[in-house]
Design a protein around this motif. Structure first.
Motif, short mmCIF file in Angstrom:
data_model
loop_
_atom_site.label_atom_id
_atom_site.label_comp_id
_atom_site.label_asym_id
_atom_site.label_seq_id
_atom_site.Cartn_x
_atom_site.Cartn_y
_atom_site.Cartn_z
N MET A 27 0.85 -1.19 0.00
CA MET A 27 0.00 0.00 0.00
C MET A 27 0.88 1.23 0.00
SD MET A 27 -2.56 1.02 3.10
CE MET A 27 -1.20 1.38 4.20
N GLU A 28 0.47 2.23 -0.73
CA GLU A 28 1.22 3.48 -0.75
C GLU A 28 0.89 4.29 0.51
OE1 GLU A 28 0.15 6.11 -3.90
OE2 GLU A 28 1.78 7.51 -3.46
N LEU A 29 1.89 4.91 1.11
CA LEU A 29 1.65 5.88 2.17
C LEU A 29 1.80 7.25 1.53
CD1 LEU A 29 3.61 4.42 5.24
CD2 LEU A 29 1.15 4.47 4.92
N GLU A 37 7.85 -0.06 6.17
CA GLU A 37 7.66 1.08 5.26
C GLU A 37 8.98 1.32 4.54
OE1 GLU A 37 6.36 4.72 7.16
OE2 GLU A 37 6.98 5.92 5.43
N LYS A 80 11.06 3.36 1.20
CA LYS A 80 11.02 4.47 0.26
C LYS A 80 11.61 3.97 -1.05
CE LYS A 80 11.96 9.35 -0.15
NZ LYS A 80 12.34 10.58 0.50
N TYR A 99 8.78 7.67 -3.33
CA TYR A 99 7.53 7.62 -2.57
C TYR A 99 7.61 6.51 -1.53
CZ TYR A 99 5.71 3.46 -4.95
OH TYR A 99 5.52 2.19 -5.41
N HIS A 100 6.60 6.47 -0.63
CA HIS A 100 6.63 5.54 0.48
C HIS A 100 5.66 4.39 0.23
CE1 HIS A 100 8.97 8.11 3.36
NE2 HIS A 100 8.72 8.94 2.36
N LEU A 101 6.11 3.18 0.53
CA LEU A 101 5.34 1.98 0.24
C LEU A 101 5.42 1.05 1.45
CD1 LEU A 101 3.94 0.49 -2.24
CD2 LEU A 101 6.13 -0.62 -2.59
#
Lengths: 704, 82
Positions: free
Chosen positions: A507-509, B55, B57, B61-63
């Motif tokens: 899931m993308e944050l 989490e 990067k 972007y963050h995934l």
């Protein structure tokens, strides 16, 4: 056939589809383009929202714009993504294949966003590329050179800030162009998979009548479309094509070739070249505002406090704010019923209108404040980016029962009311996870159960005042039972009925963003409208049926008519069924009538036990006379009816039983049929009976 | 030559280049489509408060992904930056 770039003939306005990744500002752009000229419905056969709006070109010509569900790739993983794919490929008969495509991308995150664009360029339709959030890209130190990208792709590229309405005029100008160029972006299918793509393309063109470019795009897609999510209303694949695909996949698997990896890798290679040319990264900006917020919000200690604080705020708002409009609606509905009583002669028709139709409409409308408030907050959480963080924090706990973090908010919302909770499950991508969440959500003790719990606690405890500790303890027990039941059944369903691959948490944050009130309010109104339109009719129908059952046939004299009614007869009829759990036919009437809504149990019990002047509509009604009446109720053989054990059994029954027609109506809508709501009603009410039976019989065995 | 390890074993704050990747599985196709490919640099930003999911990067972007998936992705630790 029209030439690709030309608008369709016959004077029809071109149909645009808006596509983009989630969180790229797609809805904001759609709202900005179409204003309030939107129609929200459902794709037939699937519970995916269909949003179509009208935008006006610079010449005042209407343009149809379809807002397709956000996706990261055309290789669909969920029904929403499958709809996006199928509309773009012209596989759906209920939606025209869009003539032109608006690809909206987040300029701060060009590489990943261009992956979808890259797939869409293959479709051979004119594409306009919208670079949204250009202001944020500049602030992040990125130099996005629009002209370079436009030159490389050969299509209009518009820089835009949808939240500030910047770039809209340029976009509308591009949309108004009578002809749009096709992309000149040259991309060669990797040699290793090229023969297979050619063969699939030929088969798609020959057997399914696809145009060459669409056939090529679909052939490429089939290679990454591992489980080929198919949704109702989409044309299935021709068996010849499926056979070709199967043979190639078998051959590659034997050779140990990673065909999907090769395809995805080669697209990202091409994107890398485009992005390197178009984007110049400035000096590293260090920690962004989002990073700073996240170091608190997802902190091992502060993260929990923030989560608890946010959820408490939402619940306090629902319980305190919703009460005023709900009371007000109750008063207005009663006033309307009184007015009708005053102007119409007494009779069946008048009763049908006041006690059936108006009361039914009242039930539907009283749900609205809760739905509006909850969806206001859910919209806010989604718009700011906190929703993804809540799912991130809760994922570990939810994974224990086989769900993922995205089920957390819907389940939590169900403590207020299962209806918005179930409506909020649309954010869960995996269909099985979503269904599991829908099936267990009504087990969370909703606010409509509170009056029943309170009445039973009052009747259970001797004396006039209920000690606070007893009240709190019993309440916690009921909430605990419901929550435990929900998680237990989720665990069970995920292991049996809805067994599937372990849910993913890829899931993308998204970066935190300031919410836009207009989008949040539109989202909220849209949800409420959907509830009224689709669930409202079913609720109204069932209310009228329930009214009929409690009013007919008329008894002699008309006093306590409910005893003689069909509901009364049904109460007698089900007595053998409910006697083993300690209930008599009068409680049976309460169970049947409270199918309208659980709190109706209190008012119908007042009617059945002939409590005079009991005002159940009032929130702070004094339940003392009702409690006294319940304590004086006896079985025909003189045993007291409401023993503490029966009160406990009844409370447990209400924790588990599906006693809410509105929930059933919403589940029918969200699962597209009667199969799952019927299953849900049976399993919940069955569990309720079994547990009440165990408690009642064991209690009797111990001499209570 | 830096050592190879699993993405799930990366220290918080450390960067690494993706090397080995399972061929099959929905999760890995989705990760690929999200831009996590052999040769891509990823940074482990943090783990969730309960230790899972992770989490990372990637491409700016963050995934998030679960440890169970990260355990199948082989990475090569990048040289520690200045």
């Amino acid at each position: 056939m029209n030439a690709p770039g030309k608008p369709p003939g016959g004077g029809r306005a071109p149909v645009y589809a808006i596509v983009g990744n989630p969180n790229c500002g797609k809805s904001t752009l759609f709202n900005a383009l179409t204003g309030l000229k939107q129609k929200v419905g459902n794709y037939p056969g699937v519970t995916v929202e269909k949003k179509v709006g009208i935008a006006y070109s610079q010449h005042g010509q209407p343009l149809t714009v379809i807002d397709l569900p956000g996706t990261y790739s055309l290789a669909a993983r969920s029904p929403d993504e499958a709809v996006t794919r199928d509309v773009l490929l012209g596989r759906r008969t209920d939606t025209p294949q869009p003539d032109r495509i608006l690809c909206i991308v987040d300029a701060t995150n060009l590489e990943r966003n261009l992956y979808l664009v890259h797939q869409i360029l293959d479709l051979g339709r004119p594409v306009i590329l919208v670079l949204n959030m250009m202001d944020l890209a500049v602030r992040g130190g990125l130099d996005v050179r629009v002209a370079r990208l436009e030159h490389a792709l050969g299509i209009p590229v518009i820089s835009c800030e949808a939240v500030n309405n910047k770039g809209l005029i340029e976009l509308k100008l591009a949309m108004s162009r009578p002809d749009l160029p096709l992309s000149r972006h040259a991309w060669d299918v990797p040699a290793a998979i090229a023969p297979a793509v050619a063969e699939l393309q030929a088969s798609l063109a020959a057997n399914e009548g696809k145009s060459p470019l669409i056939a090529r795009a679909e052939a490429l897609l089939l290679l990454t479309d591992q489980d080929s999510v198919r949704v109702a209303g989409s044309t299935p694949l021709n068996p010849r094509t499926a056979e070709i695909l199967r043979i190639w996949q078998k051959r590659w698997a034997e050779q140990g070739m990673d065909w999907a990896g090769i395809l995805v890798g080669s697209r990202y290679d091409a994107i890398g070249v485009l992005a390197a040319d178009a984007v110049r990264a400035g000096a590293p900006t260090g920690r962004t505002a989002s990073d700073k917020i996240d170091s608190v919000v997802t902190h091992p200690v502060w993260g929990w406090l923030v989560l608890i604080a946010v959820m408490t705020l939402i619940f306090l708002s629902i319980f305190t704010l919703a009460e005023y409009p709900m009371d007000w609606i109750g008063v207005q509905v009663a006033a309307l019923a009184n007015w009708v009583k005053g102007v119409m002669p007494p009779g069946d028709l008048r009763d049908l209108i006041t006690d059936g139709a108006i009361a039914g409409v009242g039930t539907i409308v009283t749900f609205l404040p809760q739905i509006l408030i909850l969806f206001f907050f859910i919209g806010l959480l989604e718009n700011t980016g906190y929703m993804a963080r809540a799912a991130f924090i809760m994922d570990r706990l939810m994974s224990r029962v086989g769900l993922n973090g995205k089920s957390f908010i819907p389940l939590l919302s169900s403590y207020a009311c299962a209806i918005p909770g179930i409506m909020a499950t649309r954010t869960i991508e995996d269909p099985k996870d979503r269904l599991t969440t829908i099936l267990v959500a009504p087990l969370m003790s909703c606010s409509a159960r509170l009056p029943v719990y309170l009445l039973m606690i009052a009747a259970l405890v001797p004396g006039d005042r209920v000690p606070l500790a007893t009240k709190v303890g019993l309440m916690l027990l009921m909430y605990g039972l419901g929550t435990g039941g929900a998680f237990g059944f989720a665990w069970l369903f995920k292991r049996t009925l809805l067994k599937g691959a372990p849910p993913l948490m890829i899931m993308e944050l998204p970066p935190y963003r300031l919410p836009r009130l207009k989008d949040v309010v539109l989202h909220m109104i849209e949800r409420a409208g959907l509830f009224l339109k689709r669930a409202g009719t079913v609720i109204l129908g069932i209310s009228i049926v329930l009214w009929f059952l409690t009013a007919y046939p008329k008894g002699p004299g008309g006093v306590s008519a409910i005893d003689h009614s069909f509901a009364g007869q049904a109460g007698h009829a089900i007595e053998p069924l409910i006697k083993p759990i300690g209930f008599d036919w009068r409680i049976g009437i309460g169970l049947i009538s409270s199918f309208a809504a659980r709190e109706v149990f209190v008012s119908s019990t007042a009617v059945v036990f002939s409590v005079q002047n009991f005002d159940a509509d009032h929130a702070n009604a004094d339940i003392t006379p009702l409690r006294t009446a319940l304590r004086n109720a006896h079985w025909p053989d003189g045993r007291p009816l409401f023993t503490p054990l029966v009160c406990l059994s009844l409370m447990i029954y209400y924790v588990f039983a599906m006693q809410c027609m509105s929930t059933i109506a919403v589940v029918r809508r969200e699962t597209n049929g009667w199969k799952w709501p019927i299953f849900q009603t049976l399993y919940m009410t069955g569990t309720a009976w079994v547990l009440s039976f165990i408690v009642y019989q064991a209690g009797r065995g111990f001499g209570f | 030559m830096a050592a190879e390890l699993k993405l799930s074993e990366l220290a918080v704050g450390a960067s690494a280049v993706v090397r080995g990747y399972p061929k099959a599985g929905d999760a890995f196709l989705r990760l690929r489509e999200m831009g996590v490919l052999p040769g891509t640099t990823v940074t482990l930003v943090r783990t969730a408060p309960l230790g899972d999911p992770l989490e990372i990067k990637v491409r700016g972007y963050h995934l998030t992904l679960r440890r169970s998936e990260a355990a199948h992705v082989i990475v090569e630790a990048a040289n520690p930056g200045p």
